[in-house]
Design a protein around this motif. Structure first.
Motif, mmCIF file in Angstrom:
data_model
loop_
_atom_site.group_PDB
_atom_site.id
_atom_site.type_symbol
_atom_site.label_atom_id
_atom_site.label_comp_id
_atom_site.label_asym_id
_atom_site.label_seq_id
_atom_site.Cartn_x
_atom_site.Cartn_y
_atom_site.Cartn_z
ATOM 1 N N ILE A 90 0.852 -1.204 0.000
ATOM 2 C CA ILE A 90 0.000 0.000 0.000
ATOM 3 C C ILE A 90 0.889 1.256 0.000
ATOM 4 C CG2 ILE A 90 -1.714 1.312 1.368
ATOM 5 C CD1 ILE A 90 -2.748 -1.551 2.291
ATOM 6 N N GLU A 91 1.957 1.185 0.779
ATOM 7 C CA GLU A 91 2.888 2.317 0.861
ATOM 8 C C GLU A 91 3.635 2.542 -0.461
ATOM 9 O OE1 GLU A 91 6.744 3.331 3.614
ATOM 10 O OE2 GLU A 91 5.408 1.780 4.344
ATOM 11 N N HIS A 92 3.923 1.422 -1.171
ATOM 12 C CA HIS A 92 4.675 1.509 -2.445
ATOM 13 C C HIS A 92 3.845 0.836 -3.543
ATOM 14 C CE1 HIS A 92 8.352 2.609 -0.232
ATOM 15 N NE2 HIS A 92 8.000 1.668 0.629
ATOM 16 N N PRO A 93 2.788 1.503 -4.023
ATOM 17 C CA PRO A 93 1.852 0.845 -4.948
ATOM 18 C C PRO A 93 2.478 0.403 -6.275
ATOM 19 C CG PRO A 93 1.307 3.178 -4.651
ATOM 20 C CD PRO A 93 2.393 2.876 -3.691
ATOM 21 N N THR A 94 3.608 0.999 -6.669
ATOM 22 C CA THR A 94 4.212 0.601 -7.949
ATOM 23 C C THR A 94 5.237 -0.526 -7.773
ATOM 24 O OG1 THR A 94 5.920 2.278 -7.747
ATOM 25 C CG2 THR A 94 3.917 2.908 -8.977
ATOM 26 N N ALA A 95 5.498 -0.899 -6.530
ATOM 27 C CA ALA A 95 6.534 -1.926 -6.306
ATOM 28 C C ALA A 95 6.037 -3.303 -6.706
ATOM 29 C CB ALA A 95 6.941 -1.930 -4.832
ATOM 30 N N GLU A 96 6.946 -4.102 -7.268
ATOM 31 C CA GLU A 96 6.634 -5.510 -7.564
ATOM 32 C C GLU A 96 7.032 -6.327 -6.343
ATOM 33 O OE1 GLU A 96 7.602 -7.993 -11.061
ATOM 34 O OE2 GLU A 96 8.207 -6.093 -11.947
ATOM 35 N N MET A 97 6.192 -7.306 -5.982
ATOM 36 C CA MET A 97 6.550 -8.195 -4.875
ATOM 37 C C MET A 97 7.130 -9.456 -5.490
ATOM 38 S SD MET A 97 6.371 -10.356 -2.291
ATOM 39 C CE MET A 97 5.088 -11.356 -1.599
ATOM 40 N N ILE A 98 8.386 -9.762 -5.172
ATOM 41 C CA ILE A 98 9.018 -10.965 -5.725
ATOM 42 C C ILE A 98 9.364 -11.894 -4.577
ATOM 43 C CG2 ILE A 98 9.827 -9.817 -7.830
ATOM 44 C CD1 ILE A 98 12.606 -9.584 -6.630
ATOM 45 N N ALA A 99 9.110 -13.193 -4.754
ATOM 46 C CA ALA A 99 9.205 -14.112 -3.610
ATOM 47 C C ALA A 99 9.833 -15.447 -4.000
ATOM 48 C CB ALA A 99 7.808 -14.359 -3.033
ATOM 49 N N THR B 23 18.405 -16.995 -8.201
ATOM 50 C CA THR B 23 18.914 -16.507 -9.489
ATOM 51 C C THR B 23 17.774 -15.958 -10.342
ATOM 52 O OG1 THR B 23 20.797 -18.012 -9.496
ATOM 53 C CG2 THR B 23 20.106 -17.205 -11.633
ATOM 54 N N ALA B 24 16.638 -16.661 -10.332
ATOM 55 C CA ALA B 24 15.487 -16.195 -11.123
ATOM 56 C C ALA B 24 15.007 -14.834 -10.601
ATOM 57 C CB ALA B 24 14.355 -17.225 -11.065
ATOM 58 N N GLN C 13 16.370 -7.461 -12.676
ATOM 59 C CA GLN C 13 17.111 -6.722 -13.707
ATOM 60 C C GLN C 13 16.245 -6.454 -14.929
ATOM 61 O OE1 GLN C 13 20.751 -9.390 -13.457
ATOM 62 N NE2 GLN C 13 21.462 -7.762 -14.809
ATOM 63 N N ALA C 14 15.522 -7.500 -15.352
ATOM 64 C CA ALA C 14 14.785 -7.406 -16.624
ATOM 65 C C ALA C 14 13.489 -6.606 -16.505
ATOM 66 C CB ALA C 14 14.474 -8.818 -17.125
ATOM 67 N N SER C 15 12.888 -6.579 -15.328
ATOM 68 C CA SER C 15 11.567 -5.944 -15.170
ATOM 69 C C SER C 15 11.618 -4.431 -15.416
ATOM 70 C CB SER C 15 11.077 -6.221 -13.744
ATOM 71 O OG SER C 15 10.029 -5.367 -13.429
ATOM 72 N N GLN C 16 10.498 -3.912 -15.898
ATOM 73 C CA GLN C 16 10.368 -2.466 -16.125
ATOM 74 C C GLN C 16 10.254 -1.732 -14.793
ATOM 75 O OE1 GLN C 16 10.356 -0.907 -19.192
ATOM 76 N NE2 GLN C 16 10.893 -2.959 -19.910
ATOM 77 N N SER C 17 9.865 -2.459 -13.760
ATOM 78 C CA SER C 17 9.618 -1.848 -12.458
ATOM 79 C C SER C 17 10.916 -1.323 -11.847
ATOM 80 C CB SER C 17 8.998 -2.917 -11.559
ATOM 81 O OG SER C 17 8.473 -2.297 -10.431
ATOM 82 N N ASP C 18 10.803 -0.244 -11.050
ATOM 83 C CA ASP C 18 12.029 0.263 -10.415
ATOM 84 C C ASP C 18 12.007 0.109 -8.895
ATOM 85 O OD1 ASP C 18 10.173 2.144 -9.818
ATOM 86 O OD2 ASP C 18 11.281 3.864 -10.617
#
Ligand code: 13P
Ligand code: SF4
Length: 320
Positions: free
Chosen positions: A200-209, A228-229, A235-240
């Motif tokens: 909620i605090e970072h709505p543009t963030a991607e969650m990777i798990a 590694t994935a 690296q590859a994602s458009q997200s910052d």
């Protein structure tokens, strides 16, 4: 006249320039340093190869070095020894175990296997050599789905020891896997509530798990994969911006690979550092240096267990 005393060499003396001393020892021993991403940053920076469990096993299988210095946990160094019985395999701290490997004792697992006689056993590499020797195929988080997909549909499968990875693989493959109820204390520490608050605090963030996380955490993930994935995806994602639900040691590589992106470690349920693997963190640069200088602690294995564990690891390498 007094006899001159032979100067004592303190084998535990730490040189001021540890990086230079380790590089010197590497040449002297013809050693390779293999490190996992959950190691402290200095160890990652001096390693010859960094990787996830599959990458590290592949490197261990192919190295020409005479000495393998394994900066990771015991089951990883043990895998290197299983593949290289004639090489010296060093682990900076022999106490660097793994809660997941510990959650599957061989005696109980043997009984579990005997209760399912028509099942084949696919075991996650995070297990002891004894469990590997009781298994048909080993897998890692990066090849588990691929390996299960190569098993005929009618063949029932026991998946051990991680119930979370097992559940995830079952969902991805549509297979009804019989799971051993083991888990990792680090990946089960993440708080769903605090992750949702971060989203909620970072709505543009991607969650990777990592797939060792529990289902309520994985449910919020935009991307799930091995270390590694996760690194490649970041690296590859458009997200910052990323919320990273695995051991935060990997953030060192993520920041190196994508310096302009923000990586937020997923928090645990308490305000503790319990998302750091206490076993991985037992290794330090000083202990790594001492292990190389003193050629100990060394990984050793009974030959019958080693040969029993080798077969399912070789099957994994062929099927990957
Ligand atoms: P991978 O690096 O293979 O994804 O495994 C993570 C882990 O938990 C190692 O102990
Ligand atoms: Fe074991 Fe978990 Fe640590 Fe990986 S992070 S080594 S699975 S305790």
């Amino acid at each position: 006249m007094f006899a001159t005393a032979t100067p004592k060499t303190n084998s535990n003396e730490i040189p001021s320039d540890l990086f230079a001393a380790i590089n010197e020892l590497k040449k002297e021993l013809n050693a390779v340093i293999l490190a996992h991403y959950y190691q402290e940053s200095d160890i990652q920076d001096i390693a010859d190869y960094l990787g996830d469990s599959l990458g590290l096993s592949q490197q261990a299988a192919n190295t020409d070095a005479e000495v393998i210095v394994f900066a990771g946990v015991h089951f990883m160094a043990e895998t290197a020894k299983i593949l290289n019985p004639d090489k010296l395999v060093l682990l900076p701290d022999l106490e660097a175990g793994c809660s997941l490997a510990d959650s599957c004792p061989p005696k109980q697992f043997k009984a579990f296997k005997e209760a399912h006689p028509d099942h084949i056993v696919i075991s996650y590499i995070n297990c002891t050599a004894e469990i590997k020797a009781l298994s048909d195929i080993i897998c890692t988080s990066s090849n588990a789905v691929k390996i299960v997909n190569q098993i005929p549909k009618e063949q029932p499968i026991i998946f051990a020891p991680d119930r979370n990875l097992g559940r995830y693989v079952g969902e991805q493959t549509g297979r009804d896997l019989v799971l051993w109820e083991g888990s990792c204390i680090v990946h089960e520490t993440f708080s769903e509530k605090r992750i949702v608050e971060l989203k909620i605090e970072h709505p543009t963030a991607e969650m990777i798990a990592h797939p060792e996380c529990e289902p309520p955490v994985l449910r919020h993930a935009d991307y799930i994969g091995s270390t590694t994935a996760l690194l490649n995806h970041a690296q590859a994602s458009q997200s910052d911006k990323f919320i990273v639900a695995t051991e935060p040691g990997i953030i060192h590589q993520m920041e190196k690979a994508a310096p302009n992106k923000l990586f937020i470690p997923a928090p645990g349920t308490n305000n503790c550092a319990c998302n750091e693997c206490p076993y991985m963190r037992l290794n330090t640069l000083e202990k790594l240096y001492l292990a190389m200088k003193n050629k100990t602690p060394e990984i050793t294995l009974p030959e019958d267990i080693r040969t029993g564990a080798l077969k399912p690891i070789q099957r994994m390498l062929e099927m990957s």
